[in-house]
Design an enzyme around this catalytic site. Sequence first.
Site, PDB file in Angstrom:
ATOM      1  CB  THR A 103      -1.890   6.119   2.457  1.00 18.61           C
ATOM      2  OG1 THR A 103      -2.052   6.705   1.180  1.00 18.61           O
ATOM      3  CG2 THR A 103      -2.079   7.137   3.539  1.00 18.61           C
ATOM      4  CG  ASP A 105      -2.113  -0.729   1.097  1.00 21.16           C
ATOM      5  OD1 ASP A 105      -2.354  -1.195  -0.028  1.00 21.16           O
ATOM      6  OD2 ASP A 105      -2.855  -0.836   2.069  1.00 21.16           O
ATOM      7  NE  ARG A 118      -3.096  11.798   1.514  1.00 24.83           N
ATOM      8  CZ  ARG A 118      -3.456  10.521   1.436  1.00 24.83           C
ATOM      9  NH1 ARG A 118      -2.594   9.624   1.032  1.00 24.83           N
ATOM     10  NH2 ARG A 118      -4.665  10.139   1.778  1.00 24.83           N
ATOM     11  CG  ASP A 174      -5.140  -3.237   3.283  1.00 25.26           C
ATOM     12  OD1 ASP A 174      -5.265  -3.565   2.101  1.00 25.26           O
ATOM     13  OD2 ASP A 174      -5.229  -2.069   3.680  1.00 25.26           O
ATOM     14  NE  ARG A 179      -7.386   9.081 -11.166  1.00 22.63           N
ATOM     15  CZ  ARG A 179      -7.491  10.121 -10.332  1.00 22.63           C
ATOM     16  NH1 ARG A 179      -8.001   9.944  -9.136  1.00 22.63           N
ATOM     17  NH2 ARG A 179      -7.076  11.309 -10.713  1.00 22.63           N
ATOM     18  CE  LYS A 185     -12.904  16.746   3.732  1.00 23.65           C
ATOM     19  NZ  LYS A 185     -12.529  17.120   5.042  1.00 23.65           N
ATOM     20  CE  LYS A 231      -5.272   0.255  -2.655  1.00 22.30           C
ATOM     21  NZ  LYS A 231      -5.050   0.974  -1.411  1.00 22.30           N
ATOM     22  CD  GLU A 251     -12.329  14.460   7.402  1.00 26.49           C
ATOM     23  OE1 GLU A 251     -12.443  14.018   8.553  1.00 26.49           O
ATOM     24  OE2 GLU A 251     -13.235  14.459   6.571  1.00 26.49           O
ATOM     25  CG  ASN A 257      -0.389 -11.872  -0.684  1.00 24.29           C
ATOM     26  OD1 ASN A 257      -0.051 -12.841  -1.340  1.00 24.29           O
ATOM     27  ND2 ASN A 257      -0.313 -10.665  -1.106  1.00 24.29           N
TER      28      ASN A 257
END
Lengths: 1141, 314
Positions: free
Chosen positions: A385, A383, A558, A814, A788, A522, A794, A457, A817
């Site tokens: 982030t 991943d 970002r 995550d 995206r 947003k 994923k 946020e 697997n």
Amino acid sequence: MQQESRKIIINRRDQNILFPSNAIKTSKYNMLNFFPKAILLQFMRIANIYFLVTAVLQSMPLISPLAPFSAISPLVFVLAVSLFREMLEDYRKHRNDDMINEQVALLYNNYVFQKIQWKEIRVGDIVQVLEDFTIPADLCILRTSDENGQCFLETSNLDGERNLKTKYAITEIQEQMIHGKFSDLTGELQCDKPNNRIHKFQGMLQVDLKQYPISNNNILLRGTTIKNTKWVVGLVVYTGHDCKIIKSQGKMRYKSTHIERALNIIVIVILILQAGACIALSFFTAYNYNPLNFEGKPQFIYIYPDNDKNGPVVTAVISYFSNFLLLNSMVPISLIISLETLKYLQTTWMEFDEQMQSENQPFRVLNTMIHEELGKIEYVFTDKTGTLTSNNMEFRQCCIKGIAYSNEDLLEIFKCDNIMNDLELDKYINFFLCIIICHNVIVDEKLNEFQGSSPDEVALVKAAFNHGFKFLKRTNNSIFIKVREQLLVYEYICEFEFTSDRKRMSMIVKDMQTEQLLLFCKGADNIIWRRLDMRKHQEQELQMSQVSLKKYSKEGLRTLCLTYKQLDEIQFQDWQKQYRSIQNEVALDPEAINKLKEHESILEHELMLLGITALEDKLQEDVPEVIKSLHDAGIKVWMLTGDKMETAENIGHLCHLIDQSTKCFRVNQEDQESILMRFKKIGRSIQTYEKITKKTNKVKKNQLLQQQLQWLREQSSINSQIRSVHKMKINQMSVKSEGSDNHSQKEIKRTFALIVEGDSIYYLLHSKQIQEEFLKIIPKCRTVICCRSTPNQKAEIVGLVKKNLKSITLAIGDGGNDVRVGILGKEGNQAAMNSDYFFCQFKHLWRLLFVHGRWNLYRTSYFVNYFFFKNILFTFQQFYFAFFNAFSSQSFYEDGYLLNFNTLITAVAPVYYGVFDQDLDVQDTYIKSQLPRVYSEFKYHKLFGRRAFAKWYVSGLLCSALVFFVTKQIYLIQVNSESGRVDGLWQLSISCYWSSVFIVFIVIISDSNQFTWITFIAYGPLSILAFFPVFTLAWNEFQSETKHYAYDWLGNAKFFIVIILILGTVFIFKRVVNIWQQLEYPTIIDKVRKEKQELDQVVEQSLPPGSSRQELSELEFPISIENQVQGVYNLSHNMGQQRDM
Amino acid sequence: MSDSKGFLHWLFFKKWHPVPSVGSTIALFSIIGVIFVALGIVITVINNHIQEVTIYKYDQKCSPVEYNKKCSFIQKLDNMKAPIYFYYELENFYQNHRRYVKSKSSTQLSGEEISLSDAEKYCDPIIYNKDLEVWQQDVYITEQNIPVPTERKPDDIASPCGLVAKSFFNDTYALSLSGKNIALNQTGISWPNDKGKKYKRVPNSESTQWIDPENEHFIVWMRTAGLPTFRKLWGRIEQDIEEGDYTFEFQNNYNPQMFAGAKNIVLSTSGPFGGKNLFLSIAFIVVGVIQLLIALAFLIKKIRAGNSFGQKNE
């Protein structure tokens, strides 16, 4: 799926009796059923059934060549250990259960709250929970101490998130309860059947014929804790095992490793071999019964009575089973137990490793069975982030009305006072209002900081705070903010939450000052752009914004687009009416949820762009270094992210996923045909590139050789400072070594990267043709970036690769697997809790794979091979002996010796090796830098497979033949001393036994790569000395058959001389093979060791007299990876400068 | 790893990574090789001093071949140094057969009474007196190996019971040179730990047992051999013997047809490593020489290749 729903009658226990109690039971047994149940469960395991059958056969004197105890004792031992473990575990569970069930809760009964135990709580009860207490069951909030019906919740037990979450009571009920009594509350709650979705709840509360929809916001889940709220009163919805926290506790999926799979096949083959050997031996038995006379008269009249009833056939059948028992250890059943023990110890040892921990965050292993897979990883899915990045957001830049500002610019602007009246600043204000109104951040009043589940946020609200826009508080229906010194109140009307599908969040509020309805929205730029009102914007403004967006994503920032919209009061009320009715519908029928979403999106149109925010998510420590090492080890790294292509590609550069030599192929077409064409084209160009590279490299290689020779000539005359010698030596070596591995930096190397975008991924997953092309390309691509992509995609991508390429994969972050690695981070620890391993920083992956993974792979492989070796060595002598005892299945070893060979005498050494041996000194800087190269070796060089196994098997056979026949030949007449006395069967057997035991020791000692004092203890007192004198002399007192015989053997020089002869032979054989392999077919490990030695020599020679090695270690090694990392950091610094310009 | 430099740190982190090198292999192999060859030579020398004479199928030397009869033959012997051990050797007799090895009761042999169930469990198929050989049923063989006729009930538990005891080898031998008897010492032929400990007679041995378990020939027989052709020590000649024609007189009781094999007599002297065995000395010399050759091969290769030996150049 269960469609029915649950109906709860409030406050009426008698009508809710069908629901389970709130007691939880994780224990399996009680006092009475422990023995029968536990033993029954034990015999569900194949290995134990095998044990049982063996034990039964062994206790039949007719069949058994051994005393019954030698079969029953391992069974009893295994069962006793297992039962003891079960008992301890269950006792702990019982105590745990009791502790949970006996916690105190407050139950509403006859107008007061009474103390009761958790287990007495029933569905439909009304309970009170005080501040800092844990919620006893899943509750629907009826009232809180806060007059607005708010309460705060900490959910770390549930998902590991430390931040507080806000939950609300239903406003009307809250009002009603402030004045009324809980006992007057009558009605019912209709909701889903118990399920495991912890973020989802749909229900309908009916009180006094009025209906109120209940959502997840009104629900308190068991296990969470009330914070910053004096008390909460709630209606019990789910109890005990129906609670979501318990339902969502996943069960560990059993994963088998490649070693286990290979092992299964080998075991079957050996079982067949064993059966063959038994059949052959029993045939010989029948033949030997009387070779001349098949009518049934036995040959050996001194053995069989004249009237022997059995005859040759029955004797042969008995002999089959006897031989089966004797050759039993060809498939060492104790291997299963030993492997489990080994892996348990490996786990403990890994968790001890301080270098896997940082900042007191633990490294935990949750799946103990798959360590060796870590040494053979071919694909890593990561991943972005929170995994590659630290998820520590910082507000960097923004773009308001098409004009870009940095954080510092804004500070300048807001220096002037009284901004609320300045019309020019209006745009800034709306921009920041959007930030501080449209979010889910809460203020922790005690700690005085912002908390929220989304770090983005929190970072934005914090930034707004720094610029003078303060978010104060959000209650059930109002939002309080402070702009400079002015307090503003907004009425909260509703919120459309952020999901990974919607990629946006909206909030509708009413400005209490102007009575105006506002919608703030947003979200991701591509989603928002479609929803903008193009007519009301100036084209230039939009263009400028787009330019900024591109720039931000190139810098790896970002971005979020902020928009707002003024709503028409009347239209909105229409809309709201419909919205309510759909909400009611959803409460009854969860399928209608899509309708709700559609209705939500009606309002999210014709938005006005306020601006764009750009946050920086810093890379974690050492990420580029780790990724470079992964690439060097031949591991393909995939980054799966939700970011835009530009952002993703840039992050790829920053993390070294893409470097100067990488050719990137981008796939962002949006229809099936062109994607297919694109993939085909990529396939062709990769081929072309590879051909060209090969040709140029051939030419280059020749030049290189010349250069090296030249350099070597020069080098011999140079005797300069250590540092330079150092450098050159290493350079020379890296050239030499990498030249042979096709890694040379001076050669042209081409690597390929594939970057696939969201829509293309969709086709990739759904079109067979495209998949085929894709799968052809990806083994050649060092890096693949999927941008995206949704979390679901994923998981599907990982599944696709795993299924089609049959490779061992590792997913970090995550996703399901082979090996899952979780990272403890800010975005919630649920994933970590479900993983196989978790730690807190990406950089630990390096050590997990290159150190622990590789170690555990070779250790476990060695352990299994060695286990078979020693058992073959031991068991085959039984087979040879059969040819000298008329195939009567007499055991070559005495019971006690036979029994203790695996379980006691040769047990410690291989387990020690399997846990502690280290083939390379990973503390050493040079070796450390070569570990990725070493890692890649195991991909081709199989440590445990048919070939490696055959090698061990054959050496086992050779050794057993050597031991048996040499010993037999020497003891042809068993006159062994000057006294002329003759010894018997057991002396022959013991001599072979001693040789076998010492061969087993000598092999493991000469294969050990590292010796510490612990090694000496493990091999000395715990192995050799435990065998002799301890075991030998102790057993000498017990055994009736050979009681006190050991004194006769031990006083005999010949006894020892024979063992020395055999050990000497095995030792030279072993040593010659080892040396030969090392010289003629060196593995990468051998090369690295050699290089290290040479390096040390060079350093030693060039040391000026008087200086010690200590000083030297302070010198930096020029090839350390840090240099390259610095390069990357420089890159990012440069970017920062560009930004500032 | 950590800053603590205590004992534990030293214990865990003081490491040796021995990598077998060519140099150390040459040294090691040379040393071990020399030791092995030396040992081999010593053993050969010792071996050559051991004298051994085998008289094959001695029962066939009388004609006609009759059993349970006395018989004698003349055999020429060379000079031999005392002590000379007198062995009998059986061929193709499986004393290591599973049923045979099992069939005895250690409890009974150590001088305790056993129950019928134990006798059935351990001694099957020879349980009662009637299961014994006919000659064993009404005789008591003393410690000095002299059979004394006795009466015993056929349905009593045989003592000692079992196949091993039943097949007791009962030939006896005497040796003389031109009428002069040469003493055969039959004591001390069993292992010190056996007599009186593992093999003990019951108090009323004469009436209940068919052989005294402390009879040393019996004890020797009971230590079952490992291979189908085996020797058992029968007596010791404690004087040097000169060259000459010796008369071997023996009681021919044991019929080799029972095991489809042969019985031989072996006269042998002994050394520190026991009887004559060429294999041990040859094995040591062969292994030692191989080691030396390997060491030499490595040495030559190392000298030829110079320092770069072992690095594969491409």
